[in-house]
Scaffold this motif. Structure first.
Motif, PDB file in Angstrom:
ATOM      1  N   ASP A  36       0.826  -1.225   0.000  1.00  0.00           N
ATOM      2  CA  ASP A  36       0.000   0.000   0.000  1.00  0.00           C
ATOM      3  C   ASP A  36       0.855   1.268   0.000  1.00  0.00           C
ATOM      4  O   ASP A  36       0.568   2.241   0.690  1.00  0.00           O
ATOM      5  CB  ASP A  36      -0.961   0.033   1.199  1.00  0.00           C
ATOM      6  N   PHE A  37       1.889   1.281  -0.817  1.00  0.00           N
ATOM      7  CA  PHE A  37       2.833   2.392  -0.855  1.00  0.00           C
ATOM      8  C   PHE A  37       2.278   3.557  -1.668  1.00  0.00           C
ATOM      9  O   PHE A  37       1.815   3.381  -2.794  1.00  0.00           O
ATOM     10  CB  PHE A  37       4.157   1.934  -1.472  1.00  0.00           C
ATOM     11  N   GLU A  38       2.341   4.761  -1.095  1.00  0.00           N
ATOM     12  CA  GLU A  38       1.911   5.987  -1.771  1.00  0.00           C
ATOM     13  C   GLU A  38       2.876   7.116  -1.423  1.00  0.00           C
ATOM     14  O   GLU A  38       3.575   7.048  -0.401  1.00  0.00           O
ATOM     15  CB  GLU A  38       0.494   6.398  -1.334  1.00  0.00           C
ATOM     16  N   ILE A  39       2.908   8.122  -2.273  1.00  0.00           N
ATOM     17  CA  ILE A  39       3.686   9.320  -1.950  1.00  0.00           C
ATOM     18  C   ILE A  39       2.815  10.551  -2.152  1.00  0.00           C
ATOM     19  O   ILE A  39       1.826  10.526  -2.881  1.00  0.00           O
ATOM     20  CB  ILE A  39       4.973   9.464  -2.796  1.00  0.00           C
ATOM     21  N   ARG A  40       3.225  11.613  -1.496  1.00  0.00           N
ATOM     22  CA  ARG A  40       2.601  12.929  -1.657  1.00  0.00           C
ATOM     23  C   ARG A  40       3.742  13.945  -1.681  1.00  0.00           C
ATOM     24  O   ARG A  40       4.582  13.956  -0.784  1.00  0.00           O
ATOM     25  CB  ARG A  40       1.665  13.221  -0.488  1.00  0.00           C
ATOM     26  N   GLN A  41       3.760  14.769  -2.713  1.00  0.00           N
ATOM     27  CA  GLN A  41       4.800  15.779  -2.823  1.00  0.00           C
ATOM     28  C   GLN A  41       4.403  16.978  -1.973  1.00  0.00           C
ATOM     29  O   GLN A  41       3.371  17.606  -2.199  1.00  0.00           O
ATOM     30  CB  GLN A  41       4.993  16.183  -4.283  1.00  0.00           C
ATOM     31  N   LEU A  42       5.210  17.288  -0.950  1.00  0.00           N
ATOM     32  CA  LEU A  42       4.932  18.389  -0.035  1.00  0.00           C
ATOM     33  C   LEU A  42       5.540  19.694  -0.519  1.00  0.00           C
ATOM     34  O   LEU A  42       5.038  20.772  -0.197  1.00  0.00           O
ATOM     35  CB  LEU A  42       5.456  18.059   1.362  1.00  0.00           C
ATOM     36  N   ALA A  43       6.625  19.595  -1.260  1.00  0.00           N
ATOM     37  CA  ALA A  43       7.328  20.733  -1.837  1.00  0.00           C
ATOM     38  C   ALA A  43       8.150  20.171  -3.001  1.00  0.00           C
ATOM     39  O   ALA A  43       8.250  18.945  -3.136  1.00  0.00           O
ATOM     40  CB  ALA A  43       8.226  21.398  -0.783  1.00  0.00           C
ATOM     41  N   PRO A  44       8.750  21.019  -3.829  1.00  0.00           N
ATOM     42  CA  PRO A  44       9.472  20.491  -4.991  1.00  0.00           C
ATOM     43  C   PRO A  44      10.496  19.400  -4.665  1.00  0.00           C
ATOM     44  O   PRO A  44      10.669  18.467  -5.435  1.00  0.00           O
ATOM     45  CB  PRO A  44      10.144  21.738  -5.578  1.00  0.00           C
ATOM     46  N   GLU A  45      11.145  19.478  -3.522  1.00  0.00           N
ATOM     47  CA  GLU A  45      12.155  18.480  -3.172  1.00  0.00           C
ATOM     48  C   GLU A  45      11.906  17.858  -1.805  1.00  0.00           C
ATOM     49  O   GLU A  45      12.837  17.500  -1.084  1.00  0.00           O
ATOM     50  CB  GLU A  45      13.550  19.098  -3.269  1.00  0.00           C
ATOM     51  N   VAL A  46      10.613  17.711  -1.479  1.00  0.00           N
ATOM     52  CA  VAL A  46      10.206  17.083  -0.213  1.00  0.00           C
ATOM     53  C   VAL A  46       9.037  16.151  -0.494  1.00  0.00           C
ATOM     54  O   VAL A  46       8.024  16.555  -1.051  1.00  0.00           O
ATOM     55  CB  VAL A  46       9.795  18.133   0.845  1.00  0.00           C
ATOM     56  N   ILE A  47       9.196  14.878  -0.091  1.00  0.00           N
ATOM     57  CA  ILE A  47       8.194  13.852  -0.352  1.00  0.00           C
ATOM     58  C   ILE A  47       7.773  13.190   0.951  1.00  0.00           C
ATOM     59  O   ILE A  47       8.612  12.839   1.788  1.00  0.00           O
ATOM     60  CB  ILE A  47       8.766  12.755  -1.287  1.00  0.00           C
ATOM     61  N   LEU A  48       6.465  13.003   1.110  1.00  0.00           N
ATOM     62  CA  LEU A  48       5.918  12.200   2.196  1.00  0.00           C
ATOM     63  C   LEU A  48       5.563  10.841   1.617  1.00  0.00           C
ATOM     64  O   LEU A  48       4.788  10.750   0.658  1.00  0.00           O
ATOM     65  CB  LEU A  48       4.655  12.856   2.775  1.00  0.00           C
ATOM     66  N   ALA A  49       6.139   9.795   2.170  1.00  0.00           N
ATOM     67  CA  ALA A  49       5.807   8.425   1.773  1.00  0.00           C
ATOM     68  C   ALA A  49       4.977   7.800   2.888  1.00  0.00           C
ATOM     69  O   ALA A  49       5.315   7.939   4.073  1.00  0.00           O
ATOM     70  CB  ALA A  49       7.079   7.604   1.562  1.00  0.00           C
ATOM     71  N   THR A  50       3.874   7.155   2.518  1.00  0.00           N
ATOM     72  CA  THR A  50       3.051   6.429   3.489  1.00  0.00           C
ATOM     73  C   THR A  50       2.846   5.020   2.967  1.00  0.00           C
ATOM     74  O   THR A  50       2.699   4.808   1.759  1.00  0.00           O
ATOM     75  CB  THR A  50       1.688   7.118   3.714  1.00  0.00           C
ATOM     76  N   TYR A  51       2.835   4.068   3.882  1.00  0.00           N
ATOM     77  CA  TYR A  51       2.711   2.668   3.472  1.00  0.00           C
ATOM     78  C   TYR A  51       2.481   1.788   4.693  1.00  0.00           C
ATOM     79  O   TYR A  51       2.489   2.256   5.832  1.00  0.00           O
ATOM     80  CB  TYR A  51       3.957   2.213   2.701  1.00  0.00           C
ATOM     81  N   ARG A  52       2.292   0.528   4.430  1.00  0.00           N
ATOM     82  CA  ARG A  52       2.169  -0.480   5.472  1.00  0.00           C
ATOM     83  C   ARG A  52       3.323  -1.465   5.335  1.00  0.00           C
ATOM     84  O   ARG A  52       3.842  -1.668   4.243  1.00  0.00           O
ATOM     85  CB  ARG A  52       0.844  -1.220   5.364  1.00  0.00           C
ATOM     86  N   VAL A  53       3.686  -2.048   6.450  1.00  0.00           N
ATOM     87  CA  VAL A  53       4.752  -3.044   6.468  1.00  0.00           C
ATOM     88  C   VAL A  53       4.252  -4.277   7.210  1.00  0.00           C
ATOM     89  O   VAL A  53       3.635  -4.164   8.272  1.00  0.00           O
ATOM     90  CB  VAL A  53       6.024  -2.492   7.169  1.00  0.00           C
ATOM     91  N   PHE A  54       4.538  -5.441   6.633  1.00  0.00           N
ATOM     92  CA  PHE A  54       4.301  -6.702   7.331  1.00  0.00           C
ATOM     93  C   PHE A  54       5.640  -7.207   7.827  1.00  0.00           C
ATOM     94  O   PHE A  54       6.581  -7.391   7.049  1.00  0.00           O
ATOM     95  CB  PHE A  54       3.649  -7.742   6.419  1.00  0.00           C
ATOM     96  N   ASP A  55       5.755  -7.397   9.142  1.00  0.00           N
ATOM     97  CA  ASP A  55       6.968  -7.903   9.771  1.00  0.00           C
ATOM     98  C   ASP A  55       6.826  -9.415   9.879  1.00  0.00           C
ATOM     99  O   ASP A  55       5.993  -9.922  10.646  1.00  0.00           O
ATOM    100  CB  ASP A  55       7.134  -7.269  11.157  1.00  0.00           C
TER     101      ASP A  55
END
Length: 119
Positions: free
Chosen positions: A68-87
């Protein structure tokens, strides 16, 4: 592939690299990927800064898969990545978020947070 898709693949690759044993146990590789101001709120409740990660043995070995990996660009050279991890070792899931900043042409992780989920 458009620029946002290319950027998403780049950041996903870096996130996956940070889960690989040879990266996690290499202070040199971690130094390349973590920003000087790196801060993490770990799913364990611990707070980590960059220097905590760069000691002998790095940050330890895990067996985790990203989904479920997604990104959102917060500024030209700043990225927020959100996702889930299974351990795979703990047989648990976490929600993850990271902030990546481009510094001198390279993407560096500046912030990371992991939060346990029930499923």
């Amino acid at each position: 592939m458009n620029s946002i898709q290319t950027l998403k693949q780049t950041i996903l690759h870096l996130e996956e690299k940070l889960l690989q044993s040879h990266t996690r146990t290499s202070p040199e590789q971690l130094e390349e990927l973590l920003a000087d101001d790196f801060l993490e709120f770990a799913s364990s409740g611990q707070v980590w800064v960059r220097d905590d990660c760069l000691g002998e043995g790095g940050v330890g070995i895990v067996s985790m898969k990203i989904y479920d990996f997604e990104i959102r660009q917060l500024a030209p050279e700043v990225i927020l990545a959100t996702y889930r991890v299974f351990d795979e070792h703990r047989v648990s899931n976490t929600l993850r978020s990271s902030i990546w900043k481009k510094e001198n042409g390279d993407w560096k992780m500046s912030f990371h947070q992991g939060t346990y989920t029930k499923s």
